[in-house]
Every structure is written in C-alpha cells, then in structure tokens.
Design a protein around this motif. Structure first.
Motif, short mmCIF file in Angstrom:
data_model
loop_
_atom_site.label_atom_id
_atom_site.label_comp_id
_atom_site.label_asym_id
_atom_site.label_seq_id
_atom_site.Cartn_x
_atom_site.Cartn_y
_atom_site.Cartn_z
N GLU A 194 44.49 22.53 -18.86
CA GLU A 194 43.57 23.53 -19.39
C GLU A 194 44.21 24.31 -20.53
OE1 GLU A 194 40.64 27.09 -17.74
OE2 GLU A 194 42.21 26.29 -16.44
N LYS A 242 42.62 24.75 -24.24
CA LYS A 242 42.37 26.08 -24.81
C LYS A 242 43.10 26.26 -26.14
CE LYS A 242 41.42 28.73 -20.59
NZ LYS A 242 41.91 29.82 -19.69
N GLU A 251 46.26 35.27 -20.97
CA GLU A 251 45.11 34.40 -20.75
C GLU A 251 45.54 33.05 -20.18
OE1 GLU A 251 41.67 32.08 -23.35
OE2 GLU A 251 42.78 33.74 -24.27
N LEU A 252 46.70 32.56 -20.60
CA LEU A 252 47.12 31.20 -20.27
C LEU A 252 48.00 31.09 -19.05
CD1 LEU A 252 48.04 29.88 -23.85
CD2 LEU A 252 45.90 29.50 -22.61
N GLU A 301 41.30 24.35 -28.82
CA GLU A 301 40.06 25.04 -29.20
C GLU A 301 40.36 26.25 -30.08
OE1 GLU A 301 38.33 25.94 -25.46
OE2 GLU A 301 37.31 23.99 -25.26
N LYS A 302 41.42 26.99 -29.73
CA LYS A 302 41.75 28.19 -30.51
C LYS A 302 42.25 27.83 -31.90
CE LYS A 302 42.76 31.14 -26.54
NZ LYS A 302 41.72 32.15 -26.84
N SER A 344 46.86 29.31 -15.89
CA SER A 344 46.03 28.11 -16.09
C SER A 344 46.84 26.83 -15.89
CB SER A 344 45.43 28.11 -17.50
OG SER A 344 44.63 29.24 -17.72
#
Length: 636
Positions: A317, A321, A309-310, A324-325, A313
């Motif tokens: 960002e 993320k 996912e990362l 947030e996680k 990025s």
C-alpha cells in the motif's frame, strides 16, 4: 483528566508535552515574558524532554540555553536556571555544587525532579541555608518516561529482559533494582497524566489446578503490587482522582514470544527490521546537483505528515500511495513547467523534478519528503527480494497458525541455502514458541547440524524456557526449574480479512486480543487478576458506551486546532467515548504492537497506550535472549 488550557481533554502525547512545557517550564517563567533562562538537564531527563519537545518549543517558553548537568559550565550569574533532573544522589550533588558557595553558576534555581525525591536528599538541601535562599522553586514534576510514539512510551530499561528473566536473576541485586526502576518510572506516567489505574497483571498459574506460575508471574505480580502501593499514595495529592479513571494491564514478553521475531510488512516495522535506524533518526545518501554524495539525517516523527500517513500501512500500500502522490505532484505542477519554459504535456523525469525544485523553492519540502520515502520504500523492497522474505514469511505465518511443521522448515532451508543465520534463528524461535515441547537434546543437535548455526545462536532458542515458554519435552527437564504446568499458548486469530487484501498480513500481535477482550469486559480475571478490585466498574464496551460511574470525563481527544495525535495524522477522530487503556509489556515491545495501539484507538474510540521497558527490533531482541543464560557446550 489531564487537560490543557480551556479544560479540553488531551491525547497521551499532548498531555505529556504540556506537562513538560506548561506545567514545568511555563510555571518557572511566571509573569515575566522577557527574562530568559538556562535549562539544565542530566542524561535521563534530556531523553525525556527530547522525545516530545523540539528546541523551538523550549525556546518559546523562555529558554535561551540548554546545558548538561554533568559538564563544566561557565557562570551566568545574571540568569536564572531551570533544573530538570532525576532525584539521584549524583544529580542532586551536582546541583548543590552549582548553587552553593560564594560563586553560584546562576542567579536563582527552579528545580524540578523527574520522580520522588528521597527524604535524605531533601534533608541535605534543607540543611544548606545559602542554597535555600537561591532556590526559587523545588517540585517533583513526575516525568521519567520517554513518550517515543503518539501512543507509546518506554521506561528506558533495555537490559530488563536479562536482568529479570536471566538464569540466575531471581533475587539478585539487578533484579530488585530493575523492578524498582520500572515501578518508579511507571508511577510517573500516571502522576503526570493524573490518572488512577485499575491494575491487572498476567498470571499463568491457576489456583483451581494448583499449578505454579512461570517467571513472568513473579515479575508481573511484583510490578503490579508495588505500582498499586505507589499510585495509591498519589491520591493524597490535591486534584488527583480518588477512584479509578483508566485501565492498566501488565504483561511480560512471554505472553507473545512470536511478535518480536516474526517478519512484519508494515512500513515502520520493516524499516526497523531491515534498515539501520537509531530511534527515530534515519540516515541516507543523496546526490547533489553538483554530483557529490552527501549523507542526510532525518527524524521520522509527527512533523513529517507523510510518515504519519504511511507508518502503519502495508508496504504494498505504501508503494501505491507514493506512486499516486508522485503522479499527483506532476499533474498539479504543470504550471511550474510552464514557468520553466517546458511543454506542459511532457512527462516529468526525476531530473526535471529536481530542476523544478531548484527553480521553485516552495516545492522543495514537498518533493524532499516524497523523495525520502520513495528512497526508504525502494530500499525495503530491495531487501525483501534479496532475502527472499516472501517465502520465509509465508512459512513463519503457517507455523504460527499450525499449517506447517518442521518438515516444511527443512524444505525451506534447503531451498534457500544462503539464508541469513538470523532469519534461520527467527524461524526456529517461531517454531519453538508455537509448537510447545517439541524439542529434545537429540533434535537440538540435529537442527544445529542442518542449519550450521552456532551454539550461541541456539542458546536464544533454549532461553525461551527462562521466559516461561515450554520449548522442550518434559522428559528433558534441565530448563524446567519452575515446576510449571504445560504452557497454554493462546489461540491466535487470523487477521488477514481485518488487514485488507495484502499478502502476509494475517498475523497480528496478541496484544490486540487482550485489549479487545478488556474493552468488551471479557478479559479473564483468572488469567489477568486485579491487584485490587476496582471501586468503579468500567462499563465501556466496543460499542463505545462510556462507563456511567466514571468520576471524570475520558482523557483523550484531538489536539486543539490540529489533527488528533493518536490518529496517526489521518484526520480528527469522532471523539472519545471511554477511558484510556494502558498495556505495559515487560521485556520490550515491537513496532507492530505500537501499530496495534493506533488501530484499536480508532476502532474502540478509547485511547490505547502501550508502554514497555524498551522498543526492540528483532536483532536486539535476539541479542537479549542470548544473554539469559550461559552457553552450554553441546557435542554436535
């Protein structure tokens, strides 16, 4: 089209894995699901296998033991062996020694060669009747490339740059061997996938202008021509397509000499640039509950969904993320705090989280992954600040887009007197590559004095000429031995809007322009000629309309029962609408070019696969550049 069971189209990564596990290991297993076998590999094939398959995958196909061909092994005469080896004289000889005579190491041998077996070696095997009686299968499996990414592969020739572009490389034995190895291994890509490419290559020469091309023209033309001959021979094989099913563009590193040295601020690119990484292996230190420091080793691969996912990025960002996680993890696990006898309204500290994890093992993997990537991101930001990369990268991008000159470089060198020598060299190479014919011997000596860099380091800048990049003024012709016209540097598009709001993101590799132009049918036939005009004209476009005359359906899609591997783990794609696009870069590719393949696959609805002789970080590329010629003594 390469298809898995059920004739579903597969991604490049899945097709590669299936070829190893299904077409090779499972075929050796036959109808028996209970008999175990030994897998024997040499130094090349063990890399091929390990880039796509884990030990659990191999075990599932009936392999109980994996052994090295070059090491002494104990006889296991009650077991059959699967040999996955290169068709080299050394490997064939070792295999024959294993299975001949009165005491063979194994009961029977299933032999799979990674590429075409030479006739003389096949003759040696056929001459030995005892050996033949012990061979259960003898096949060319055609798999001599390393699938190092969901949409990337290498032919594992990291010395290709000095061997092909060195000062005295043309016509040398190393040059011819390197070209031959590239062609052999690149052929196996298309043989394994059952794809017939329409082959194009980069050419800087212009027949209308009567100009002679650069060294890259010779390299790309030779590879393209020889590859065309080899893949045309594959058409004799049963089930191989008779008309073109994919597009291949062959370029050399001179097509974008800036990409290997510019600072990139996406997660994977920064990781390979600023921290120590061995392929996909990353080592880091953790503190145990007992206060001891331990070194852990992890693989940053597809099984780590957070990495997927990362990885593409921007670092800003990534930090958002991860924050947030971590917040989501805290809020979702209030029940865990209650189980621990804690106040559910109280914030969790890092120590609290560790205590919770120890008490509730089901959260351990989740927090371990988060902890790993928080650690990496923190290290990257520390290096970013320590090296003052924001200032350096701003100047790099201004140089590339023509918004800065040598005056701004001098000012920055004075503003950061302790700049790392390699960062100085990278700035110089970006300036030289983006400002053709601006240097001469006098300026060369001046820069060396100002920057206090060694002659060995400066030689990397000089050697851009050996790639075909015009660095020096025409009056200084020591390096201009190819009689080339002035290098035409392609205009680079500012991609800041494409990449979102993040700073330092307007640079993108020229690979993106090449692929987009190809997908739209606008790639210049003068600059990228075909080896042979294709029998099928690909009418796929950026709108996703598939070529109506293609003989086969597109060859990529999401993995059965899983997310599409080519999508970086971000969810299933809407489906393929065009045939694959391959780009092969001679002289090393970069993580940013792999990122470009991921992005364009999603945008174009065509799987974009990037291959090269190696994947290089900036340090390795600079080291190779220094090897292109002997150091000239400069009087400074």
């Amino acid at each position: 089209m390469a298809s898995s069971e059920g004739n579903e189209p597969r991604s490049f990564a899945q097709a590669t894995k299936d070829h190893l596990l299904v077409d090779m290991l499972r075929s050796a297993r036959g109808g028996s699901s209970t008999e175990w076998k030994v897998l024997v590999m040499d130094d090349v094939t063990v890399k091929v296998m390990s880039t796509r398959c884990h030990i659990s995958d191999i075990t599932d196909e009936g392999i109980s033991l994996v052994e090295s061909l070059k090491k002494r092994r104990q006889p296991l005469t009650t077991l059959d062996a699967v040999y996955f080896i290169t068709p080299s004289r050394e490997s064939v000889t070792k295999f024959m020694q294993d299975m001949t005579g009165s005491g063979p190491l194994y009961r029977k041998a299933y032999v799979f060669f990674s590429s075409t077996l030479p006739r003389d070696l096949l003759g040696r095997i056929k001459e030995d009747r005892t050996l033949l009686s012990r061979i259960a299968a003898l096949k060319e499996v055609n798999m001599e490339y390393l699938a190092v990414d969901t949409q990337g592969f290498v032919v594992d020739l990291p010395e290709a740059l000095p061997h092909l572009f060195g000062e005295h490389s043309a016509g040398s034995r190393e040059f011819d061997l390197c070209i031959g190895n590239i062609v052999t291994r690149l052929t196996t890509v298309f043989a394994a996938l059952k794809e017939l490419p329409a082959i194009r290559f980069r050419s800087t020469s212009s027949s209308s202008a009567g100009a002679q091309g650069g060294p890259g023209d010779v390299v790309c033309s030779k590879i393209a021509t020889q590859l065309s001959d080899r893949v045309s021979q594959l058409q004799r094989l049963q089930g191989f397509p008779q008309r073109e099913t994919c597009d291949l563009v062959i370029v050399d590193r001179a097509f974008d000499p800036v990409a290997p040295v510019i600072h990139e601020f996406t997660y994977e690119a920064m990781l390979h640039d600023l921290l120590e990484v061995d392929g996909t292996k990353f080592k880091y230190e953790v503190t145990t509950s007992g206060g001891r420091t331990e070194t852990k080793e992890v693989l940053l691969e597809e099984h780590d969904s957070l990495w997927m996912e990362l990885r593409d990025s921007h670092i800003a960002e990534v930090n958002i993320k991860l924050d947030e996680k971590m917040s989501k993890f805290r809020s979702m696990n209030k029940v865990a705090m209650i189980k621990l006898g804690r106040d559910s309204q109280q914030d969790l500290s890092t120590k609290d989280i560790k205590t919770m994890v120890q008490a509730l093992p089901q959260y351990r993997d989740q927090i371990d992954k988060l902890g790993l990537h928080v650690h990496i991101a923190t290290k990257l930001m520390d290096r970013f600040k320590e090296k003052r990369l924001k200032e350096i990268a701003n100047l790099e991008q201004d140089l590339v887009f023509g918004d800065a000159t040598s005056k701004e470089m001098q000012a920055l060198f004075m503003a950061i007197p302790n700049m790392h020598p390699e960062d100085k060299l990278r700035l110089l190479m970006i300036y030289a590559a983006s400002h053709p014919e601006k240097l001469d011997p006098k300026k060369e000596r001046q820069w060396m004095k100002i920057l206090e860099i060694s002659g060995e380091d400066w030689n990397a800048v000089n050697n851009l000429e050996h790639l075909g990049v015009s660095v020096f003024k025409k009056s200084s012709s020591a390096f201009l031995k190819f009689g080339m016209k002035k290098s035409r540097r392609p205009m680079r598009k500012d991609r800041q809007e494409d990449e979102g709001q993040w700073d330092l993101s307007k640079f993108s590799p020229l690979l993106q322009d090449v692929v987009e132009d190809l997908a739209k049918g606008e790639l210049s036939k003068e600059e990228y000629p075909y080896v042979k005009e294709p029998s099928v004209v690909d009418t796929s476009s950026s709108s996703g309309r598939a070529g109506g005359t293609s003989v086969r359906a597109p060859t990529w899609a999401k993995k059965r029962g899983d997310k599409a591997e080519g999508d970086g783990g971000r969810g299933p794609l809407s489906g393929p609408r065009g045939r694959r696009i391959f780009v092969f870069i001679v002289g090393g590719m970069t993580p940013s070019e792999l990122r470009t393949a991921h992005k364009l696959t999603s945008q174009l609805k065509r799987e974009v696969v990037v291959g090269s002789t190696s994947v290089d970080n900036p340090h390795r590329f600079l080291q190779n550049m220094k090897l292109l010629s002997q150091l000239d003594t400069l009087d400074i």
